[in-house]
Design a protein around this motif. Structure first.
Motif, PDB file in Angstrom:
ATOM      1  N   PHE A 195       2.544  58.175  49.262  1.00 49.12           N
ATOM      2  CA  PHE A 195       1.411  57.976  50.177  1.00 49.12           C
ATOM      3  C   PHE A 195       0.396  59.118  50.039  1.00 49.12           C
ATOM      4  O   PHE A 195      -0.804  58.888  50.145  1.00 49.12           O
ATOM      5  N   ILE A 196       0.894  60.339  49.806  1.00 47.74           N
ATOM      6  CA  ILE A 196      -0.051  61.449  49.580  1.00 47.74           C
ATOM      7  C   ILE A 196      -0.837  61.174  48.296  1.00 47.74           C
ATOM      8  O   ILE A 196      -2.061  61.335  48.258  1.00 47.74           O
ATOM      9  N   GLY A 203       0.593  47.301  63.789  1.00 45.74           N
ATOM     10  CA  GLY A 203      -0.379  48.376  63.653  1.00 45.74           C
ATOM     11  C   GLY A 203      -1.221  48.663  64.894  1.00 45.74           C
ATOM     12  O   GLY A 203      -1.277  49.818  65.346  1.00 45.74           O
ATOM     13  N   PRO A 204      -1.887  47.661  65.477  1.00 47.64           N
ATOM     14  CA  PRO A 204      -2.764  47.947  66.613  1.00 47.64           C
ATOM     15  C   PRO A 204      -2.038  48.597  67.799  1.00 47.64           C
ATOM     16  O   PRO A 204      -2.585  49.503  68.432  1.00 47.64           O
ATOM     17  N   ASP A 235      -1.264  50.674  60.557  1.00 45.38           N
ATOM     18  CA  ASP A 235      -0.896  49.788  59.449  1.00 45.38           C
ATOM     19  C   ASP A 235      -0.290  50.567  58.282  1.00 45.38           C
ATOM     20  O   ASP A 235       0.577  50.061  57.579  1.00 45.38           O
ATOM     21  N   VAL A 236      -0.763  51.811  58.097  1.00 43.27           N
ATOM     22  CA  VAL A 236      -0.162  52.661  57.057  1.00 43.27           C
ATOM     23  C   VAL A 236       1.290  52.955  57.461  1.00 43.27           C
ATOM     24  O   VAL A 236       2.204  52.912  56.628  1.00 43.27           O
ATOM     25  N   LEU A 237       1.479  53.217  58.749  1.00 41.88           N
ATOM     26  CA  LEU A 237       2.852  53.435  59.258  1.00 41.88           C
ATOM     27  C   LEU A 237       3.718  52.205  58.981  1.00 41.88           C
ATOM     28  O   LEU A 237       4.849  52.307  58.506  1.00 41.88           O
ATOM     29  N   MET A 238       3.145  51.044  59.262  1.00 46.48           N
ATOM     30  CA  MET A 238       3.876  49.792  59.018  1.00 46.48           C
ATOM     31  C   MET A 238       4.248  49.665  57.535  1.00 46.48           C
ATOM     32  O   MET A 238       5.372  49.261  57.189  1.00 46.48           O
ATOM     33  N   LEU A 239       3.314  50.043  56.652  1.00 49.49           N
ATOM     34  CA  LEU A 239       3.595  49.972  55.212  1.00 49.49           C
ATOM     35  C   LEU A 239       4.748  50.906  54.838  1.00 49.49           C
ATOM     36  O   LEU A 239       5.582  50.572  53.986  1.00 49.49           O
ATOM     37  N   GLY A 240       4.802  52.067  55.485  1.00 52.09           N
ATOM     38  CA  GLY A 240       5.916  52.996  55.249  1.00 52.09           C
ATOM     39  C   GLY A 240       7.250  52.370  55.629  1.00 52.09           C
ATOM     40  O   GLY A 240       8.251  52.499  54.915  1.00 52.09           O
ATOM     41  N   GLY A 241       7.240  51.651  56.754  1.00 52.24           N
ATOM     42  CA  GLY A 241       8.450  50.961  57.195  1.00 52.24           C
ATOM     43  C   GLY A 241       8.885  49.892  56.201  1.00 52.24           C
ATOM     44  O   GLY A 241      10.064  49.779  55.839  1.00 52.24           O
ATOM     45  N   TYR A 242       7.901  49.116  55.718  1.00 50.25           N
ATOM     46  CA  TYR A 242       8.239  48.063  54.750  1.00 50.25           C
ATOM     47  C   TYR A 242       8.682  48.653  53.409  1.00 50.25           C
ATOM     48  O   TYR A 242       9.526  48.088  52.722  1.00 50.25           O
ATOM     49  N   GLY A 271       3.390  57.378  56.780  1.00 50.47           N
ATOM     50  CA  GLY A 271       4.404  56.657  56.012  1.00 50.47           C
ATOM     51  C   GLY A 271       5.811  57.077  56.415  1.00 50.47           C
ATOM     52  O   GLY A 271       6.698  56.233  56.602  1.00 50.47           O
ATOM     53  N   VAL A 272       6.019  58.390  56.580  1.00 46.80           N
ATOM     54  CA  VAL A 272       7.345  58.876  56.991  1.00 46.80           C
ATOM     55  C   VAL A 272       7.684  58.348  58.389  1.00 46.80           C
ATOM     56  O   VAL A 272       8.815  57.917  58.656  1.00 46.80           O
ATOM     57  N   ALA A 273       6.700  58.375  59.289  1.00 49.26           N
ATOM     58  CA  ALA A 273       6.931  57.816  60.639  1.00 49.26           C
ATOM     59  C   ALA A 273       7.325  56.347  60.515  1.00 49.26           C
ATOM     60  O   ALA A 273       8.177  55.859  61.278  1.00 49.26           O
ATOM     61  N   GLY A 274       6.724  55.649  59.559  1.00 49.38           N
ATOM     62  CA  GLY A 274       7.059  54.240  59.354  1.00 49.38           C
ATOM     63  C   GLY A 274       8.497  54.050  58.901  1.00 49.38           C
ATOM     64  O   GLY A 274       9.167  53.106  59.318  1.00 49.38           O
TER      65      GLY A 274
END
Lengths: 291, 410
Positions: free
Chosen positions: A70-71, A220-221, A39-46, A202-205
């Motif tokens: 994010f850091i 996310g899941p 979900d953190v990855l997803m937030l990075g994408g958004y 976040g970067v991956a997102g």
């Protein structure tokens, strides 16, 4: 087709190494499982989508911003959540429950904020047309994302093995209690690792729309499951083993898509089961003997 | 004597008639999160709009009671989970005692409703679950409202390729589909139609998991079989991944088809972009094709009502799914206005009585004996970039619906 699948798999796998890296760093340092990682990855994408839509910011600029923000968010979040968890008797199980709840909350809030429609970033921002690598045709955004992933992995390596904080982080990974006894500020080291892990996710997102097509609040899941497979293959708690895990996953996925495409989504589970049965400590794990 | 008997009969009718309920309870589910949220939420918003309009007009006219009764929409969030949906369908029936049961959108979330509705002898208004296994002669408790059954749906495209496509030089076809009840059945039926006609050769026919989002290697593999036509069948997320990968791969095929290019144009445009969709083919949904109606609003009036209810910035997109939810409400409305009783089989009879007669903004309503929708044949259309970052969809087949000739790639 075979060479094309292998080459694409390596590049795709590099990206998934980036996806799993943060998850493994958190587990390695804190021995907790961050089920909200996807979900953190997803937030990075958004975040990247919003920065482009609202301010016209290029995804590469967005990646730098997302990493920093994010850091900065992850550092205090650690103090808010993790020390309490670690004081509990069964901190690993409690972390599963807590981060599962956090994951659900992030997904619900994101859905309310942006809706359920798939979002993406234009592929042309990272180059148009194919990139020929060893005879395989790869989309340029893939190559770009693969390079950024490799840079991020190298950055984590340099941090862990070429900086004093990295050395302290590795000390905590080996034994938290001994690190505490030697006077290391375990919480400070862990909070930074937690922030870096969120930053990497976040970067991956940011690159997820280029590698995965689109982002949705519900992604996310699925990301978590794949990231788990990657880090278990590459050894839990060994961030750099994640690279091998990612590449193995990427190549295996592309080979499955080429020869048994209908079964491709079984791959993360198959890898997990195979590794747990044959080499539970992961490819780079050391066998331990307990007397 | 006669007057006394009539009076007695009147008393008897009054004393035996069921009491008029305060409300008609319409139960449904929606998915606010998860992979089906993008098709489920607009359908639910369509149903909400219908219920709001009905109540603003004084309620639903229910023939057995001879009066208008307010409608109450009881809806729960299944979060795209079939397990949650199964529990909630049971609760709608057993706890809430709904008068009308409407399934959530799409085949996956409808699949769990079908056996539950049948077990409880509840008639299921199926918005868009087109999977073939749902419709059997021995199950009278289901009818598909707004899309053709997935085995019949691809016949239009198969005809198009076998006639217009063949004349344009289309010979070799690749089919790539997501393995779920909806697109899997669709793909198998399409392949069946093409094989039966025997005019085109299927050179690639592969399924991928529905959660597939990266198509780069798959497109490379398809290109290796040198097809003229590539047909990708999946959910919107699949279509976006496929179109992006195709655009970025630099591969070109003479005919490219996606399932949701028209149905979810807004979402695909945001995900894949106009350049990736330009020139591709897709189905033309009712939201973009003004059918003649004999019940309910026309497309233009519905669109205006939708915009008034969900203005820009409300986060509720205009599209085919919203129309399908609203249209299901219209069928419920018509059925209650004509039914002879409030039993579930009475409702079924009332719905089936409209088959072949009802024409709504979703097109002609016609049911087969097993409850499958066979009236609404969605035309094949082609997407063209409008030069301003948008797209327009033009029907190209069948000839009766065509507004322009198809342009095949070189």
């Amino acid at each position: 087709m075979l060479i094309g699948a292998v080459v694409a798999g390596v590049v795709f796998g590099l990206y998934f190494a980036l996806v799993g890296l943060g998850l493994n760093l958190v587990f390695g340092v804190m021995r907790i499982v961050n089920l909200a990682h996807g979900d953190v990855l997803m937030l990075g994408g958004y975040a990247a989508w919003w920065l482009l839509s609202a301010f016209g910011l290029h995804p590469l600029v967005a990646a730098v911003l997302v990493l920093g923000v994010f850091i900065a968010v992850g550092y205090p979040l650690y103090y808010l959540v993790v020390p309490q968890l670690q004081r509990a008797r069964d901190s690993e199980m409690l972390s599963l429950i807590l981060f599962f709840g956090l994951s659900q909350m992030i997904e619900a809030v994101t859905t309310i904020a942006v809706g359920t429609t798939e979002r993406s970033l234009p592929g042309r921002m990272l180059g148009i047309g194919p990139f020929i690598l060893l005879g395989a045709r790869l989309p340029k955004p893939w190559v770009f994302s693969g390079v950024v992933s490799a840079v991020a992995v190298a950055g984590v390596y340099l941090y862990l093995y070429r900086t004093r904080l990295g050395m302290l982080t590795r000390a905590v990974m080996v034994s938290r209690d001994e690190a505490l006894a030697t006077g290391i500020d375990v919480h400070r080291v862990s909070a930074l690792a937690f922030g870096i892990a969120l930053g990497l996710a976040g970067v991956a997102g940011v690159f997820a729309p280029f590698m995965l097509g689109s982002i949705t609040p519900a992604m996310g899941p699925d990301i978590n499951l794949t990231a788990f497979a990657v880090i278990v293959v590459g050894t839990l708690g060994n961030p750099l083993g994640t690279v091998a895990g990612g590449v193995i996953y990427g190549v295996a996925l592309m080979l499955m898509q080429t020869y048994y495409s209908s079964w491709a989504n079984l791959l993360p589970n198959l890898l997990l089961i195979a590794v747990l049965l044959v080499r539970p400590e992961g490819l780079f794990g050391r066998k331990t003997r307990r007397a | 004597m006669m007057a006394a008997l009539a009076l007695l009969a009147g008393f008897a009718t009054a004393s035996w008639a069921a009491p008029v309920p305060k409300e008609i309870r319409v139960g449904t589910l929606y998915a606010s999160t998860g992979p089906f949220a993008s098709i489920s939420m607009p359908a639910y918003d369509g149903l909400r709009l219908w219920a709001r309009q009905v109540n603003a007009a004084g309620g639903l006219y229910v023939k057995p009671y001879g009066r208008k009764i307010p409608v109450r929409l009881i809806a729960y969030d299944d979060q795209s989970s079939t397990a949650t949906a199964a529990t909630l369908y049971n609760e709608l029936i057993s706890r809430d005692h709904v008068n009308v049961l409407i399934a959530d959108s799409g085949s996956v979330l409808t699949s769990v409703a079908v056996p539950i509705a049948r077990e409880h002898k509840m008639f299921l208004f199926d918005i868009s679950g087109t999977g073939k296994p749902f419709f059997t002669r021995d199950n009278p408790y289901i009818a598909l409202m707004s899309l053709p059954i997935s085995t019949l749906w691809p016949s239009v495209q198969a005809d198009f390729l076998d006639s217009v496509g063949l004349r344009a030089g289309i010979r070799r076809v690749a089919i790539l589909y997501a393995t779920n009840d909806f697109s899997g059945t669709h793909a198998n039926a399409l392949a069946g139609y093409l094989r039966e006609a025997g005019k085109l050769r299927i050179v690639y026919d592969q399924g991928v998991p529905t959660n597939t989002s990266n198509y780069t290697v798959l497109i490379n593999n398809i290109a290796a079989t040198k097809p003229d036509a590539v047909i990708e069948l999946g959910f919107p997320g699949n279509d976006i991944g496929f179109l992006r990968a195709l655009h970025e791969s630099g591969e070109h095929f003479r005919y490219v088809f996606t399932l949701f290019g028209g149905f979810e144009m807004h979402a695909l445009l945001g995900g894949a972009g106009a350049a990736a969709m330009d020139g591709t083919f897709t189905y033309v949904p009712a939201a973009l094709y003004p059918y003649k109606v004999n019940y309910g609003p026309t497309l233009a009036r519905f669109h205006a009502a939708w915009d008034a209810a969900y203005p820009k910035g409300s986060g509720v997109p205009w599209g085919a799914d919203g129309l399908m939810g609203y249209m299901t409400g219209l069928v419920v409305q018509k059925a209650l206005a004509t039914t002879t009783g409030m039993g579930q089989l009475d409702l079924r009879r009332a719905v089936f009585a409209q088959s072949g007669k009802l024409r709504t903004l979703a097109g002609p309503f016609r049911l087969s004996r097993d409850g499958a929708q066979i009236g609404e044949m969605t035309p094949v259309g082609q997407l063209h970039a409008d030069g301003h970052g948008g797209l327009r969809l033009v029907a190209v087949y069948p000839p009766a619906a065509a507004k322009a000739k198809p342009v095949f790639g070189k």
